[in-house]
Each structure stands twice: as structure tokens, then as C-alpha cells.
Design a protein around this motif. Structure first.
Motif, PDB file in Angstrom:
ATOM      1  N   GLY A 142       0.818  -1.207   0.000  1.00 48.07           N
ATOM      2  CA  GLY A 142       0.000   0.000   0.000  1.00 48.07           C
ATOM      3  C   GLY A 142       0.854   1.260   0.000  1.00 48.07           C
ATOM      4  N   ILE A 143       1.920   1.255   0.785  1.00 50.15           N
ATOM      5  CA  ILE A 143       2.828   2.403   0.814  1.00 50.15           C
ATOM      6  C   ILE A 143       3.515   2.569  -0.540  1.00 50.15           C
ATOM      7  CG2 ILE A 143       4.991   3.254   1.814  1.00 50.15           C
ATOM      8  CD1 ILE A 143       4.035   1.980   4.478  1.00 50.15           C
ATOM      9  N   MET A 144       3.973   1.451  -1.113  1.00 51.25           N
ATOM     10  CA  MET A 144       4.622   1.533  -2.422  1.00 51.25           C
ATOM     11  C   MET A 144       3.643   2.004  -3.489  1.00 51.25           C
ATOM     12  SD  MET A 144       7.040  -1.842  -2.293  1.00 51.25           S
ATOM     13  CE  MET A 144       7.188  -1.880  -4.049  1.00 51.25           C
ATOM     14  N   GLY A 145       2.398   1.525  -3.428  1.00 56.52           N
ATOM     15  CA  GLY A 145       1.389   1.966  -4.383  1.00 56.52           C
ATOM     16  C   GLY A 145       1.088   3.441  -4.265  1.00 56.52           C
ATOM     17  N   GLY A 146       1.051   3.944  -3.037  1.00 58.01           N
ATOM     18  CA  GLY A 146       0.826   5.374  -2.835  1.00 58.01           C
ATOM     19  C   GLY A 146       1.957   6.219  -3.384  1.00 58.01           C
ATOM     20  N   ILE A 147       3.197   5.778  -3.163  1.00 55.33           N
ATOM     21  CA  ILE A 147       4.347   6.519  -3.688  1.00 55.33           C
ATOM     22  C   ILE A 147       4.325   6.538  -5.206  1.00 55.33           C
ATOM     23  CG2 ILE A 147       6.860   6.470  -3.904  1.00 55.33           C
ATOM     24  CD1 ILE A 147       6.943   5.359  -1.032  1.00 55.33           C
ATOM     25  N   VAL A 148       4.056   5.371  -5.803  1.00 51.95           N
ATOM     26  CA  VAL A 148       4.016   5.301  -7.264  1.00 51.95           C
ATOM     27  C   VAL A 148       2.878   6.151  -7.813  1.00 51.95           C
ATOM     28  CG1 VAL A 148       3.625   3.756  -9.215  1.00 51.95           C
ATOM     29  CG2 VAL A 148       5.159   3.074  -7.394  1.00 51.95           C
ATOM     30  N   LEU A 149       1.725   6.155  -7.144  1.00 51.25           N
ATOM     31  CA  LEU A 149       0.591   6.958  -7.604  1.00 51.25           C
ATOM     32  C   LEU A 149       0.911   8.447  -7.565  1.00 51.25           C
ATOM     33  CD1 LEU A 149      -2.365   7.005  -8.543  1.00 51.25           C
ATOM     34  CD2 LEU A 149      -3.011   7.157  -6.148  1.00 51.25           C
TER      35      LEU A 149
ATOM     36  N   ILE B 281       0.084   5.240 -13.301  1.00 51.11           N
ATOM     37  CA  ILE B 281      -1.171   5.310 -12.546  1.00 51.11           C
ATOM     38  C   ILE B 281      -1.851   3.947 -12.550  1.00 51.11           C
ATOM     39  CG2 ILE B 281      -3.472   6.338 -12.517  1.00 51.11           C
ATOM     40  CD1 ILE B 281      -2.168   8.919 -13.597  1.00 51.11           C
ATOM     41  N   TYR B 282      -1.880   3.274 -13.711  1.00 49.26           N
ATOM     42  CA  TYR B 282      -2.460   1.933 -13.766  1.00 49.26           C
ATOM     43  C   TYR B 282      -1.692   0.965 -12.870  1.00 49.26           C
ATOM     44  CZ  TYR B 282      -5.223   3.310 -17.852  1.00 49.26           C
ATOM     45  OH  TYR B 282      -6.099   3.920 -18.699  1.00 49.26           O
ATOM     46  N   GLY B 283      -0.386   1.043 -12.868  1.00 52.38           N
ATOM     47  CA  GLY B 283       0.427   0.169 -12.025  1.00 52.38           C
ATOM     48  C   GLY B 283       0.184   0.408 -10.549  1.00 52.38           C
ATOM     49  N   SER B 284       0.049   1.670 -10.165  1.00 47.95           N
ATOM     50  CA  SER B 284      -0.197   1.977  -8.752  1.00 47.95           C
ATOM     51  C   SER B 284      -1.571   1.492  -8.325  1.00 47.95           C
ATOM     52  CB  SER B 284      -0.057   3.469  -8.504  1.00 47.95           C
ATOM     53  OG  SER B 284      -1.090   4.169  -9.179  1.00 47.95           O
ATOM     54  N   LEU B 285      -2.547   1.543  -9.212  1.00 44.34           N
ATOM     55  CA  LEU B 285      -3.867   1.015  -8.868  1.00 44.34           C
ATOM     56  C   LEU B 285      -3.815  -0.490  -8.661  1.00 44.34           C
ATOM     57  CD1 LEU B 285      -6.191   3.115 -11.193  1.00 44.34           C
ATOM     58  CD2 LEU B 285      -5.791   3.387  -8.747  1.00 44.34           C
ATOM     59  N   GLY B 286      -2.941  -1.167  -9.409  1.00 42.42           N
ATOM     60  CA  GLY B 286      -2.740  -2.595  -9.184  1.00 42.42           C
ATOM     61  C   GLY B 286      -2.192  -2.871  -7.794  1.00 42.42           C
ATOM     62  N   TYR B 287      -1.228  -2.062  -7.345  1.00 45.62           N
ATOM     63  CA  TYR B 287      -0.710  -2.194  -5.983  1.00 45.62           C
ATOM     64  C   TYR B 287      -1.822  -1.975  -4.965  1.00 45.62           C
ATOM     65  CZ  TYR B 287       4.376  -2.228  -6.801  1.00 45.62           C
ATOM     66  OH  TYR B 287       5.645  -2.568  -7.135  1.00 45.62           O
ATOM     67  N   ILE B 288      -2.645  -0.961  -5.180  1.00 48.19           N
ATOM     68  CA  ILE B 288      -3.675  -0.611  -4.202  1.00 48.19           C
ATOM     69  C   ILE B 288      -4.758  -1.692  -4.160  1.00 48.19           C
ATOM     70  CG2 ILE B 288      -5.471   1.083  -3.688  1.00 48.19           C
ATOM     71  CD1 ILE B 288      -3.435   3.213  -4.724  1.00 48.19           C
ATOM     72  N   PHE B 289      -5.152  -2.255  -5.302  1.00 46.35           N
ATOM     73  CA  PHE B 289      -6.140  -3.330  -5.300  1.00 46.35           C
ATOM     74  C   PHE B 289      -5.583  -4.583  -4.641  1.00 46.35           C
ATOM     75  CE2 PHE B 289      -8.174  -1.310  -9.262  1.00 46.35           C
ATOM     76  CZ  PHE B 289      -9.014  -0.540  -8.452  1.00 46.35           C
ATOM     77  N   THR B 290      -4.298  -4.859  -4.843  1.00 44.84           N
ATOM     78  CA  THR B 290      -3.662  -5.997  -4.179  1.00 44.84           C
ATOM     79  C   THR B 290      -3.652  -5.797  -2.672  1.00 44.84           C
ATOM     80  OG1 THR B 290      -2.275  -6.349  -6.105  1.00 44.84           O
ATOM     81  CG2 THR B 290      -1.546  -7.365  -4.055  1.00 44.84           C
ATOM     82  N   THR B 291      -3.438  -4.571  -2.235  1.00 46.23           N
ATOM     83  CA  THR B 291      -3.466  -4.253  -0.805  1.00 46.23           C
ATOM     84  C   THR B 291      -4.831  -4.548  -0.217  1.00 46.23           C
ATOM     85  OG1 THR B 291      -1.817  -2.531  -1.112  1.00 46.23           O
ATOM     86  CG2 THR B 291      -3.171  -2.389   0.856  1.00 46.23           C
ATOM     87  N   GLN B 292      -5.874  -4.108  -0.894  1.00 43.33           N
ATOM     88  CA  GLN B 292      -7.223  -4.348  -0.393  1.00 43.33           C
ATOM     89  C   GLN B 292      -7.528  -5.846  -0.355  1.00 43.33           C
ATOM     90  OE1 GLN B 292     -10.365  -2.784  -2.787  1.00 43.33           O
ATOM     91  NE2 GLN B 292     -11.939  -3.319  -1.295  1.00 43.33           N
ATOM     92  N   GLY B 293      -7.146  -6.580  -1.386  1.00 44.47           N
ATOM     93  CA  GLY B 293      -7.388  -8.017  -1.412  1.00 44.47           C
ATOM     94  C   GLY B 293      -6.652  -8.750  -0.303  1.00 44.47           C
TER      95      GLY B 293
END
Length: 100
Positions: free
Chosen positions: A58-65, A77-89
Motif C-alpha cells: 500500500g505504501i509503495m502503491g501510494g508513492i508510485v501513484l 497510474i495503472y500500475g499503482s492502482l494494481g498495488y492498491i487493489f492488491t493491498t485491499q485483497g
């Protein structure tokens, strides 16, 4: 030889290398599968490990976003959303395993 790419997003390159640093840990943990040693929660990772990995991703996804929005990079942006969805899952799966 690994050379540094000539792009504007030098920090995104660093975050990608930081993400690759976690892959050996996942491969080592995956050795449970061939030797058939499940943990007591019934999966490869327990709920606390899933939560810790979700926080890191989640932290890495936020930084990338943030950096992708700053650089106006749609693929970032698409890659960071992948990180964030993986975090939620991972949090959902950890909560389901914690109840059982």
C-alpha cells in the motif's frame, strides 16, 4: 549490465527496484507448496504476514501513484492502482483467515 534508464521518473525506477527486493522472500515462502507444509491458517501466509505485506504494498502503491500523477504517466497510474487493489485483497483475505 543493468544501466539506469534515461527517463524523467528516476524515483519510479528506484521504487521498482525496491519492489523487486521483496520477490526473493515470496519465492522462499513459496517453498511450502512443494514440500506440502501448510500453516495452521490453511494458506501459504498467515493473517499477520498478509497484513504486513499489504501495508508495504500500500505504501509503495501510494508513492508510485503520487509520482505518476506528478509525471502525468498513465501507465504508472495503472500500475499503482494494481498495488492498491492488491493491498485491499490482502486485507480482506487476512480478515477471512483471522476469523477461521
Amino acid at each position: 549490465m543493468l544501466s539506469h534508464p534515461d527517463t524523467k521518473s528516476d524515483v519510479l525506477f528506484g521504487v521498482g527496484l525496491f519492489g523487486l527486493m521483496f520477490s526473493p522472500a515470496i519465492v522462499i515462502a513459496g517453498l511450502r507448496l512443494p514440500v506440502n507444509r501448510p500453516n495452521r491458517f490453511g494458506g501459504l501466509f498467515g493473517p499477520n504476514v498478509l497484513r504486513a505485506m499489504a501495508i508495504v504494498y500500500g505504501i509503495m502503491g501510494g508513492i508510485v501513484l503520487i509520482l505518476a500523477i506528478k509525471e502525468e504517466d498513465i501507465f504508472g497510474i495503472y500500475g499503482s492502482l494494481g498495488y492498491i487493489f492488491t493491498t485491499q485483497g490482502a486485507f480482506v483475505l487476512a480478515n477471512l483467515r483471522g476469523r477461521a
